[in-house]
Design a protein around this motif. Structure first.
Motif, PDB file in Angstrom:
ATOM      1  N   VAL A 180     -17.699  40.512 -14.918  1.00 17.32           N
ATOM      2  CA  VAL A 180     -18.711  40.362 -15.983  1.00 17.32           C
ATOM      3  C   VAL A 180     -20.086  40.219 -15.360  1.00 17.32           C
ATOM      4  N   LYS A 181     -20.180  39.479 -14.269  1.00 21.96           N
ATOM      5  CA  LYS A 181     -21.468  39.333 -13.582  1.00 21.96           C
ATOM      6  C   LYS A 181     -21.982  40.669 -13.056  1.00 21.96           C
ATOM      7  N   GLN A 182     -21.061  41.610 -12.846  1.00 27.37           N
ATOM      8  CA  GLN A 182     -21.441  42.952 -12.406  1.00 27.37           C
ATOM      9  C   GLN A 182     -21.593  43.902 -13.594  1.00 27.37           C
ATOM     10  N   LYS A 183     -21.707  43.345 -14.787  1.00 23.16           N
ATOM     11  CA  LYS A 183     -21.974  44.091 -16.034  1.00 23.16           C
ATOM     12  C   LYS A 183     -20.786  44.946 -16.491  1.00 23.16           C
ATOM     13  N   ASP A 184     -19.584  44.442 -16.325  1.00 25.04           N
ATOM     14  CA  ASP A 184     -18.382  45.144 -16.775  1.00 25.04           C
ATOM     15  C   ASP A 184     -18.039  44.662 -18.189  1.00 25.04           C
ATOM     16  N   ASN A 185     -18.249  45.520 -19.177  1.00 26.09           N
ATOM     17  CA  ASN A 185     -18.011  45.148 -20.575  1.00 26.09           C
ATOM     18  C   ASN A 185     -16.531  44.946 -20.883  1.00 26.09           C
ATOM     19  N   ASP A 186     -15.671  45.726 -20.241  1.00 25.05           N
ATOM     20  CA  ASP A 186     -14.238  45.572 -20.489  1.00 25.05           C
ATOM     21  C   ASP A 186     -13.748  44.201 -20.023  1.00 25.05           C
ATOM     22  N   ALA A 187     -14.263  43.752 -18.904  1.00 27.05           N
ATOM     23  CA  ALA A 187     -13.885  42.429 -18.406  1.00 27.05           C
ATOM     24  C   ALA A 187     -14.358  41.338 -19.359  1.00 27.05           C
ATOM     25  N   LEU A 199     -11.908  38.766 -21.241  1.00 22.22           N
ATOM     26  CA  LEU A 199     -12.098  37.320 -21.113  1.00 22.22           C
ATOM     27  C   LEU A 199     -12.304  36.676 -22.477  1.00 22.22           C
ATOM     28  N   PHE A 200     -13.030  37.348 -23.355  1.00 23.87           N
ATOM     29  CA  PHE A 200     -13.257  36.829 -24.701  1.00 23.87           C
ATOM     30  C   PHE A 200     -11.950  36.731 -25.478  1.00 23.87           C
ATOM     31  N   VAL A 201     -11.129  37.767 -25.379  1.00 27.03           N
ATOM     32  CA  VAL A 201      -9.834  37.748 -26.076  1.00 27.03           C
ATOM     33  C   VAL A 201      -8.952  36.632 -25.523  1.00 27.03           C
ATOM     34  N   ARG A 202      -9.054  36.398 -24.244  1.00 26.98           N
ATOM     35  CA  ARG A 202      -8.258  35.342 -23.614  1.00 26.98           C
ATOM     36  C   ARG A 202      -8.631  33.963 -24.160  1.00 26.98           C
ATOM     37  N   TYR A 203      -9.906  33.757 -24.458  1.00 26.09           N
ATOM     38  CA  TYR A 203     -10.382  32.460 -24.949  1.00 26.09           C
ATOM     39  C   TYR A 203     -10.660  32.454 -26.450  1.00 26.09           C
ATOM     40  N   LYS A 204     -10.122  33.410 -27.152  1.00 29.72           N
ATOM     41  CA  LYS A 204     -10.284  33.482 -28.604  1.00 29.72           C
ATOM     42  C   LYS A 204      -9.715  32.253 -29.320  1.00 29.72           C
ATOM     43  N   PRO A 205      -8.596  31.678 -28.872  1.00 30.86           N
ATOM     44  CA  PRO A 205      -8.111  30.443 -29.526  1.00 30.86           C
ATOM     45  C   PRO A 205      -9.123  29.285 -29.467  1.00 30.86           C
ATOM     46  N   CYS A 250     -20.029  33.639 -24.281  1.00 29.81           N
ATOM     47  CA  CYS A 250     -19.088  33.958 -23.206  1.00 29.81           C
ATOM     48  C   CYS A 250     -19.808  34.682 -22.073  1.00 29.81           C
ATOM     49  N   TYR A 251     -20.653  35.628 -22.411  1.00 30.53           N
ATOM     50  CA  TYR A 251     -21.416  36.344 -21.390  1.00 30.53           C
ATOM     51  C   TYR A 251     -22.356  35.391 -20.647  1.00 30.53           C
ATOM     52  N   GLU A 252     -23.068  34.548 -21.402  1.00 33.36           N
ATOM     53  CA  GLU A 252     -23.970  33.584 -20.768  1.00 33.36           C
ATOM     54  C   GLU A 252     -23.199  32.621 -19.865  1.00 33.36           C
ATOM     55  N   PHE A 277      -3.821  42.003 -17.734  1.00 30.94           N
ATOM     56  CA  PHE A 277      -3.672  40.717 -18.399  1.00 30.94           C
ATOM     57  C   PHE A 277      -3.471  39.602 -17.378  1.00 30.94           C
ATOM     58  N   PHE A 278      -2.905  39.934 -16.220  1.00 32.19           N
ATOM     59  CA  PHE A 278      -2.626  38.932 -15.213  1.00 32.19           C
ATOM     60  C   PHE A 278      -3.781  38.762 -14.224  1.00 32.19           C
ATOM     61  N   VAL A 279      -4.904  39.357 -14.529  1.00 32.83           N
ATOM     62  CA  VAL A 279      -6.083  39.183 -13.693  1.00 32.83           C
ATOM     63  C   VAL A 279      -6.604  37.766 -13.917  1.00 32.83           C
ATOM     64  N   SER A 280      -7.007  37.117 -12.858  1.00 34.85           N
ATOM     65  CA  SER A 280      -7.463  35.732 -12.970  1.00 34.85           C
ATOM     66  C   SER A 280      -8.832  35.653 -13.652  1.00 34.85           C
ATOM     67  N   ASP A 281      -9.147  34.458 -14.139  1.00 36.88           N
ATOM     68  CA  ASP A 281     -10.448  34.238 -14.773  1.00 36.88           C
ATOM     69  C   ASP A 281     -11.583  34.506 -13.791  1.00 36.88           C
ATOM     70  N   SER A 282     -11.391  34.065 -12.556  1.00 40.03           N
ATOM     71  CA  SER A 282     -12.464  34.245 -11.577  1.00 40.03           C
ATOM     72  C   SER A 282     -12.737  35.721 -11.311  1.00 40.03           C
ATOM     73  N   GLU A 283     -11.700  36.545 -11.280  1.00 40.35           N
ATOM     74  CA  GLU A 283     -11.893  37.986 -11.092  1.00 40.35           C
ATOM     75  C   GLU A 283     -12.635  38.588 -12.288  1.00 40.35           C
TER      76      GLU A 283
END
Length: 187
Positions: free
Chosen positions: A16-23, A27-33, A60-62, A5-11
């Motif tokens: 995500v750019k490396q095709k990590d679905n969990d990331a 990130l999506f849950v973080r910006y759900k609001p 979000c992926y785009e 949870f404390f991983v930065s947005d940039s990380e």
């Protein structure tokens, strides 16, 4: 999970750019609001919460793929702008003039229930169908009768032209007259 949870947005964006679905999910849950706020501002017909979430996840992926760390300062603002633009594009698509019939359409059952649809079946034929056809055939010229036989497949064009002593164009014109006369008889 708490450590992630404390991983930065940039990380997360790099993952995500490396095709990590969990990331992407994190990130999506973080910006759900942000998504929920935009969802409250706009109404897109036939979109339920799953459609909104799917569209927001795609954006979000785009946004992650397009995000430039040196040029853009905050991912949240970038994502919000891209998602808002996507929703506005959806609205423009839906509100286009040529789709107005889709927006104002009602179901047949509902129209019938409220009394908009009045079905009346009337049979305007005064004669039985066989008499109508007999009368129709008796009013045709010889060339028109030949064109009907061609239309029914009983004669070829060449045979009908030879019998009627005419060319193919005259036969086609006779066929068109037959159609018009039959339509006049029936309607």
């Amino acid at each position: 999970m708490k450590e992630e949870f404390f991983v930065s947005d940039s990380e997360l964006i790099m993952r995500v750019k490396q095709k990590d679905n969990d990331a992407l999910q994190q990130l999506f849950v973080r910006y759900k609001p942000v998504v929920n706020k935009i969802k409250a501002q706009y109404y897109v017909r036939n979109y339920d919460y799953q459609d909104w979430d799917q569209e927001a996840m795609i954006v979000c992926y785009e946004a992650c793929c397009l995000y430039d760390f040196e040029r853009n300062s905050q991912f949240g603002a970038f994502y919000k702008t891209k998602f808002t633009n996507r929703v506005r594009s959806l609205l423009r698509y839906e509100l286009a003039k040529r789709r107005e019939a889709n927006r104002t359409a009602i179901s047949y059952e509902y129209g019938n229930d409220i009394g908009i649809i009045m079905e009346k079946f009337t049979n305007d034929y005064k004669l039985p169908i066989s008499e109508i056809y007999s009368q129709f055939l008796s009013n045709l010229s010889e060339l028109e009768l030949l064109s009907i036989l061609v239309y029914l497949g009983k004669l070829s064009h060449q045979q009908a032209c030879k019998i009627g002593r005419c060319d193919r164009l005259k036969l086609l014109q006779a066929k068109a007259r037959c159609k018009r006369k039959l339509k006049d008889e029936l309607f």
